[in-house]
Design an enzyme around this catalytic site. Structure first.
Site, mmCIF file in Angstrom:
data_model
loop_
_atom_site.group_PDB
_atom_site.id
_atom_site.type_symbol
_atom_site.label_atom_id
_atom_site.label_comp_id
_atom_site.label_asym_id
_atom_site.label_seq_id
_atom_site.Cartn_x
_atom_site.Cartn_y
_atom_site.Cartn_z
ATOM 1 N N ASP A 25 0.772 -1.092 -0.104
ATOM 2 C CA ASP A 25 -0.106 -0.095 0.083
ATOM 3 C C ASP A 25 0.869 1.171 -0.166
ATOM 4 O O ASP A 25 1.419 1.730 0.866
ATOM 5 C CB ASP A 25 -0.831 -0.152 1.135
ATOM 6 N N LYS A 31 3.017 11.138 -3.790
ATOM 7 C CA LYS A 31 1.703 10.582 -4.445
ATOM 8 C C LYS A 31 0.919 11.616 -5.082
ATOM 9 O O LYS A 31 0.414 11.077 -5.827
ATOM 10 C CB LYS A 31 0.978 9.551 -3.354
ATOM 11 N N GLU A 74 -7.056 0.526 -4.672
ATOM 12 C CA GLU A 74 -7.037 0.507 -3.297
ATOM 13 C C GLU A 74 -8.469 -0.124 -2.576
ATOM 14 O O GLU A 74 -8.538 -0.953 -1.501
ATOM 15 C CB GLU A 74 -6.719 1.921 -2.353
ATOM 16 N N ASP A 110 -12.683 5.969 2.284
ATOM 17 C CA ASP A 110 -11.451 5.989 2.903
ATOM 18 C C ASP A 110 -11.023 7.280 3.426
ATOM 19 O O ASP A 110 -10.918 8.281 2.403
ATOM 20 C CB ASP A 110 -10.469 5.446 1.617
#
Ligand code: AMP
Length: 613
Positions: A12, A74, A177, A199
């Site tokens: 992850d 990211k 994800e 999330d």
């Protein structure tokens, strides 16, 4: 046996933190290097451009070294420079434009005279995770599944693959994800289901609606806010403290170091409020001045409500884009550290009209799912436990360390069972509920799946409160255990994945052991029950002696008092169940006149045993 060389790890690669996991014989697990399972996605460079620190040490020095410490990479990976105009204004390290071959200009991080691509920065993090896994297995790991957000486009996915390659990893698959989170919960076992994955991390929020048909998860819609998360919750507490400090002390907190200290403090207060009703805010302002106040959960929830509501608005957008109503969602899965905030869970549950899945660690759930996908790709996925029936019995620990089973082994799922328990001590206002799995009769021989506390029981005599404990296993094998005290309505609950960490072999072993020990276990369980009954009956008799002893004959009173002590001692020492049962019966008969004296004095108390009612 598979050779370790075949291992594929699941990664992850997060905006704030990254994790690596693998799926072994007991199911998926995150690899912890001793510093905790999460690697902060932060890389600190030396002026010359070499990597100086990775992870927690890099993050710890970020304040001193802001322009050379790269975090949130990211947010940049695979994006064109022009897409990032707003993003770049938020980052303290310098990012420049590099012209790309396809006419798309790329961002590069400037460290001294060097220019470093986001792929290279991500590769440092991936390389560290790869090393962590290699150390764990004692040999080099070469292959990985890496997760990306559902909203990543092809360029972002390709750039993530490239980062893996730079780190020396063959990226066998990039998966979404939310899909990984659904896999971690075993939702792929459903033939058809619609799942919402919510999330909420430190700095980003997204919600994805997935449709599972056959074995394929399809993304129906995704929505979110790339700048919304737990950091905002921290900021509300910081702002409150800063405002009150300015009012009370005419002071402004300006230095970056003090601000950072305040931020860390605010985060700790927020985390404490996930488990308690209030937390102390206390800040030493120097010169003998201290800012002090108590922050309650209700106040905190009011502070964060606008942010929580924004996430719900995104959920509604995602539903609308998928042309669905909340009732069309079969499961809601929670991901990200900020979903530990009870108000977040509650509001999400209210929106979708169902309790979200929270049984797995929300920080680990994506990595665990990546590891499951990796093991499928490695052809290693062992026979998963037969999941349409419970592989082992489930229950709770009762007084004296016995296992009280509520759901028997091999019960078809979904299933539900409720039993009523009571307290053992007068005035007891809380009970600890230890959820157990196994076939043995004693709690210590079973596996504890989790412990929670039911508090807020009004003080009553032992045996009076009625605590309903409900075990509910849904079709995905997720166990919800809840406890409710009938009179006060106090409730507490826990969610667990009972199959986690159990292999079919372990189930076999646990079952075989229970058969081998059946006779001894039954004896031991009966002894616990008898001892509990002795404790309960002697306590009651003692109280009655005090209150109504005058009303019975002196000789009988002395005899009861003597027998009471003798019986307690005998119960502690003996292992002869039959003899203990006989003596208990004699004692109970002896105390009948005392009970009658109590009744004629208007006392109505249940003569129920502790534990199960
Ligand atoms: P993630 O980006 O998923 O690692 O989530 C990190 C965020 O979760 C940070 O804002 C943390 O402060 C927050 N967090 C972690 N644990 C808790 C907790 N127990 N209660 C509230 N927030 C938490």
């Amino acid at each position: 046996m598979t050779s370790k060389r075949d291992i594929i790890i699941g990664i992850d690669l997060g905006t704030t933190n990254s994790l690596v996991a693998w799926s072994g014989p007991a199911g998926p697990e995150v690899i912890d290097d001793g510093d905790g399972p999460m690697l902060p996605s932060v890389v600190a460079y030396a002026d010359a451009g070499g990597v100086e620190r990775i992870g927690a040490p890099a993050r710890a020095h970020a304040i001193e070294n802001p322009t050379n410490t790269v975090y949130s990479i990211k947010r940049l990976i695979g994006q064109s420079f022009d897409d990032l105009a707003e993003e770049l204004g938020r980052l303290p390290y310098p990012v420049e434009r590099r012209s790309g071959e396809d006419g798309r200009d790329m961002p590069v991080v400037r460290i001294g005279a060097k220019r470093i691509t986001p792929q290279e920065v991500s590769a440092v993090i991936l390389g560290e995770l790869r090393e962590r896994a290699s150390r764990h297995f004692g040999e080099t790991v070469n292959r990985a599944v890496i997760t990306v957000p559902a909203y990543f486009d092809d360029a972002q996915r390709q750039a993530t693959r490239d980062a893996g390659a730079i780190a020396g990893l063959e990226v066998v698959r990039i998966i979404n994800e939310p899909t990984a989170a659904a896999l971690a919960y075993g939702l792929d076992r459903n033939k058809h289901a619609t799942v919402a994955v919510y999330d909420l991390g430190g700095g980003t929020f997204d919600v994805t609606i997935l449709r599972l048909s056959g074995e394929v998860f399809e993304v129906l819609s995704t929505a979110g806010d790339t700048h919304l998360g737990g950091d905002d919750f921290d900021r509300t507490i910081m702002d409150l403290a800063a405002r009150e400090i300015a009012e009370q002390f005419k002071l402004r907190i300006e230095s970056p170091a003090t601000q950072q200290a305040l931020r860390t403090f605010a985060e700790n207060v927020k985390i404490a409020l996930s488990n308690q009703d209030s937390a102390a805010l206390e800040i030493d302002l120097g010169e003998g001045r201290t800012y002090q106040r108590e922050l309650t959960v209700a106040e905190f929830e009011a502070l964060i409500a606008p942010y929580v509501e924004r996430t719900l608005a995104s959920c509604r957008t995602a539903l609308r884009d998928a042309r669905l109503q909340p009732a069309d969602i079969d499961q809601v899965v929670m991901v990200g550290g900020s979903t530990r905030v009870p108000a977040v869970r509650r509001r999400v549950g209210e929106l979708f009209g169902r309790a979200p899945y929270t049984a797995l660690d929300p920080d680990q759930v994506v990595a665990l799912g990546a590891a499951i996908q990796a093991s499928v790709l490695a052809g290693e996925r062992r026979d998963l436990l037969l999941l349409d029936v419970t592989p082992l019995s489930l229950g709770i620990e009762t007084m004296g360390g016995a296992m009280g089973k509520l759901i028997m082994k091999n019960t078809k799922m979904p299933c539900q069972a409720t039993e009523t328990f009571t307290t053992f001590q007068d005035g007891q206002t809380a009970v600890k509920i230890n959820v157990l799995q196994g076939e043995r009769e004693l709690a210590r021989d079973c596996r504890s799946l989790g412990v929670f506390n039911l508090t807020g029981i009004p003080p009553m005599p032992a045996g009076m409160p009625k605590v309903d404990v409900t075990f509910l296993i849904d079709q995905n094998g997720i166990l919800n255990v809840s406890a409710k005290e009938q009179r006060s309505g106090a409730v507490a609950a826990i969610q667990i994945v009972p199959a986690h960490g159990l292999t079919p072999d372990e189930v076999k072993r646990m079952t075989a052991e229970s058969i081998a020990h059946a006779a001894d276990d039954m004896q031991a369980h009966r002894l616990i029950d008898l001892r509990n009954q002795v404790a309960f009956d002697t306590n009651k008799a003692e109280q009655m002696l005090e209150r109504f002893g005058e009303q019975i004959d002196d000789a009988l009173r002395d005899r009861i008092a003597g027998e009471l002590t003798a019986l307690r001692t005998f119960a502690d020492e003996t292992t002869d169940n039959d003899e203990l049962a006989r003596r208990l019966k004699t004692f109970d008969e002896l105390t009948v006149p005392l009970a009658e004296a109590g009744i004629s004095s208007g006392l109505r108390e249940p003569a129920q045993p502790q534990g199960r009612r």
